[in-house]
Write a protein that holds these residues in place. Structure first.
Motif, PDB file in Angstrom:
ATOM      1  N   LEU A  61       0.813  -1.217   0.000  1.00 48.55           N
ATOM      2  CA  LEU A  61       0.000   0.000   0.000  1.00 48.55           C
ATOM      3  C   LEU A  61       0.844   1.263   0.000  1.00 48.55           C
ATOM      4  O   LEU A  61       0.432   2.291  -0.543  1.00 48.55           O
ATOM      5  CB  LEU A  61      -0.945  -0.006   1.199  1.00 48.55           C
ATOM      6  N   ARG A  62       2.013   1.219   0.610  1.00 44.56           N
ATOM      7  CA  ARG A  62       2.864   2.416   0.637  1.00 44.56           C
ATOM      8  C   ARG A  62       3.292   2.844  -0.758  1.00 44.56           C
ATOM      9  O   ARG A  62       3.591   4.020  -0.989  1.00 44.56           O
ATOM     10  CB  ARG A  62       4.089   2.158   1.524  1.00 44.56           C
ATOM     11  N   THR A  63       3.323   1.911  -1.712  1.00 45.41           N
ATOM     12  CA  THR A  63       3.720   2.283  -3.072  1.00 45.41           C
ATOM     13  C   THR A  63       2.658   3.126  -3.761  1.00 45.41           C
ATOM     14  O   THR A  63       2.942   3.779  -4.766  1.00 45.41           O
ATOM     15  CB  THR A  63       4.004   1.027  -3.922  1.00 45.41           C
ATOM     16  N   PHE A  64       1.423   3.147  -3.238  1.00 45.30           N
ATOM     17  CA  PHE A  64       0.374   3.919  -3.874  1.00 45.30           C
ATOM     18  C   PHE A  64       0.552   5.426  -3.659  1.00 45.30           C
ATOM     19  O   PHE A  64      -0.122   6.217  -4.317  1.00 45.30           O
ATOM     20  CB  PHE A  64      -0.999   3.460  -3.377  1.00 45.30           C
ATOM     21  N   ASP A  65       1.435   5.815  -2.771  1.00 47.23           N
ATOM     22  CA  ASP A  65       1.730   7.233  -2.588  1.00 47.23           C
ATOM     23  C   ASP A  65       2.976   7.667  -3.348  1.00 47.23           C
ATOM     24  O   ASP A  65       3.401   8.824  -3.252  1.00 47.23           O
ATOM     25  CB  ASP A  65       1.881   7.560  -1.095  1.00 47.23           C
ATOM     26  N   ARG A 305      -8.805   1.192   5.667  1.00 47.57           N
ATOM     27  CA  ARG A 305      -9.227   2.294   6.541  1.00 47.57           C
ATOM     28  C   ARG A 305      -8.204   2.533   7.645  1.00 47.57           C
ATOM     29  O   ARG A 305      -7.818   3.681   7.910  1.00 47.57           O
ATOM     30  CB  ARG A 305     -10.598   1.986   7.150  1.00 47.57           C
ATOM     31  N   TYR A 306      -7.751   1.460   8.287  1.00 48.63           N
ATOM     32  CA  TYR A 306      -6.745   1.608   9.338  1.00 48.63           C
ATOM     33  C   TYR A 306      -5.480   2.255   8.790  1.00 48.63           C
ATOM     34  O   TYR A 306      -4.892   3.140   9.427  1.00 48.63           O
ATOM     35  CB  TYR A 306      -6.393   0.237   9.928  1.00 48.63           C
ATOM     36  N   SER A 315      -4.465   8.727   0.834  1.00 47.67           N
ATOM     37  CA  SER A 315      -5.860   8.634   0.428  1.00 47.67           C
ATOM     38  C   SER A 315      -6.476   7.370   0.993  1.00 47.67           C
ATOM     39  O   SER A 315      -5.783   6.376   1.228  1.00 47.67           O
ATOM     40  CB  SER A 315      -5.978   8.615  -1.102  1.00 47.67           C
ATOM     41  N   LEU A 316      -7.786   7.398   1.192  1.00 48.11           N
ATOM     42  CA  LEU A 316      -8.503   6.209   1.614  1.00 48.11           C
ATOM     43  C   LEU A 316      -8.794   5.378   0.372  1.00 48.11           C
ATOM     44  O   LEU A 316      -9.661   5.720  -0.437  1.00 48.11           O
ATOM     45  CB  LEU A 316      -9.805   6.589   2.321  1.00 48.11           C
TER      46      LEU A 316
END
Length: 330
Positions: A61-65, A305-306, A315-316
Motif C-alpha cells: 500500500l505504501r507504493t500507492f503514494d 481504513r486503518y 488517500s482512503l
C-alpha cells in the motif's frame, strides 16, 4: 506461447504445491523462489526482481503514494493471523488493559506500521479509543537488531513520536529491562518463550479474545497479498491462471486436514490436534483460509481504513483501487 514468470512466495504448507511443481501455472513458464525471511522477498519485490510475489499489505500500500504505483494485487492472502497475541507488555509497567498503553513507550517490529501493528492499532482505536499519537514508539528488531527498511517509504504522521532503536539494541531486551513498556511484534520475544517473569501478553487468554473478535466482526486478519506489476495485470487470462494455481495449492493443504480428520490426524505431531481442527472448522467454515475478493472485502476495506487513519496512506483506498480488475468478481 508460454509467458516467463518469476514467482516468489514464502514456504507455507499452502504454497508448497506451487513451489515444488505439483501445481503448474497454465500458460506460464514459471520459476519459483523463496527465502528464509519473508521480508527478503518483500525487498526484492520492491527492487523489481519478480513478476508475481508475496508482498506485505503495508509494503504494497505504501507504493500507492509514489508518483506512479508499480503494483496491483491478486486477491490471494498467503499470510493471515489473529493479532491480539502479538502485543506484549513489561509486567512492571502497570498495563492491564489496552487503555493503559496511553502515555507509554511501545516498541514495534521493523517499522512504524508493520502489518500486525496496523491491525492492532486499528483495533485499539476502534474498540478501546486508543490512538497511536497517545503513545511513544520505538522501531527495531525483536530478538535481533533490524536496520531501518530504507527500501520502502516510511511515513510517520504528524504528532506521533517515533524513533528507531539504537544500533545493536533489540526490542525484546528493551521490553524485559523496562526501557519500553510494551511491544507489538510479529516475533515473540525470546525471553517470554524462555519463561521470563518480566514479560507477558497483554491478552493472556488471547485465543478466547481472538475467537470472540472473529465471531463479532467476521474478520480473519490478512497480512500479505500477492502483487504483480501493473502492466502484467492487464493480461486477464494469465492473472486467472496465477490465481487458480494459488487456490489449487491452498486447497491441497486444506484437503489434507479434512481427510486427516477420518484418522484423527495421526500424521500430525501435535496432540489433540483433531479437537482444535473441529473447533476451527465450526467457527471458520469449510474454507477457513479464503482467497478471492468476495470473502475478503471486509478484511481488506478494514485494513485500508486503518492504514489511512494511521497516516500511512494519503488517500482512503478501496478494494477496487488495489485489486487486479479482472479478478474483482472472485
Amino acid at each position: 506461447m508460454s509467458t516467463d514468470l518469476r514467482v516468489a512466495a514464502y514456504t507455507y504448507e499452502h504454497t508448497e504445491a506451487l513451489l515444488d511443481g505439483r501445481v503448474p501455472i497454465d500458460g506460464a513458464n514459471a520459476t519459483f523462489e523463496t527465502a528464509s525471511l519473508v521480508s527478503d522477498i518483500f525487498r526484492r519485490t520492491a527492487e523489481g526482481h519478480y513478476d508475481v510475489a508475496e508482498y506485505g499489505l503495508t509494503y504494497f500500500l505504501r507504493t500507492f503514494d509514489l508518483e506512479e504505483s508499480p503494483f496491483l494485487a491478486l486477491p490471494i492472502f498467503p499470510n493471515r493471523n489473529f493479532r491480539h497475541s502479538a502485543v506484549f507488555v513489561n509486567t512492571g509497567a502497570g498495563i492491564e488493559k489496552p487503555q493503559d498503553l496511553a502515555g507509554k513507550t511501545i516498541g514495534e517490529f521493523a517499522m512504524f506500521g508493520h502489518d500486525p501493528g496496523v491491525w492492532m492499532k486499528g483495533i485499539f482505536s476502534d474498540e478501546y479509543g486508543l490512538r497511536p499519537d497517545r503513545s511513544r514508539w520505538v522501531i527495531g528488531g525483536t530478538n535481533h537488531p533490524v536496520p531501518a527498511f530504507d527500501w520502502i517509504p516510511q511515513p510517520v504522521p504528524e504528532g506521533v513520536d517515533v524513533r528507531h532503536a539504537a544500533e545493536g539494541e533489540t526490542l525484546g531486551a528493551m521490553l524485559e529491562s523496562g526501557e519500553i513498556d510494551a511491544l507489538i511484534s510479529v516475533d515473540v520475544p525470546r525471553s517470554l518463550i524462555d519463561g521470563s517473569p518480566k514479560i507477558a501478553r497483554l491478552f493472556p487468554a488471547y485465543e478466547t479474545v481472538e475467537r470472540d473478535y472473529y465471531r463479532r466482526t467476521g474478520i480473519f486478519p490478512a497480512m500479505h497479498v500477492v502483487a504483480v506489476p501493473r502492466e502484467l495485470a492487464q493480461q486477464a487470462d494469465l492473472m486467472a491462471s496465477v490465481y487458480r494455481a494459488f487456490c489449487e495449492a491452498k486447497e491441497i493443504a486444506q484437503q489434507k486436514y479434512r481427510h486427516g480428520a477420518i484418522k484423527q490426524h495421526m500424521e500430525v505431531v501435535t496432540p489433540w490436534f483433531s479437537s482444535l481442527f473441529e473447533q476451527n472448522r465450526a467457527l471458520l467454515g469449510e474454507d477457513w483460509w479464503p482467497y478471492g475478493l468476495g470473502a475478503n472485502r471486509k478484511v481488506l476495506d478494514t485494513f485500508l481504513r486503518y492504514h489511512h487513519e494511521q497516516g500511512l496512506s494519503k488517500s482512503l483506498l478501496t478494494s477496487e483501487d488495489i485489486i487486479v480488475p479482472s479478478l474483482l468478481d472472485t
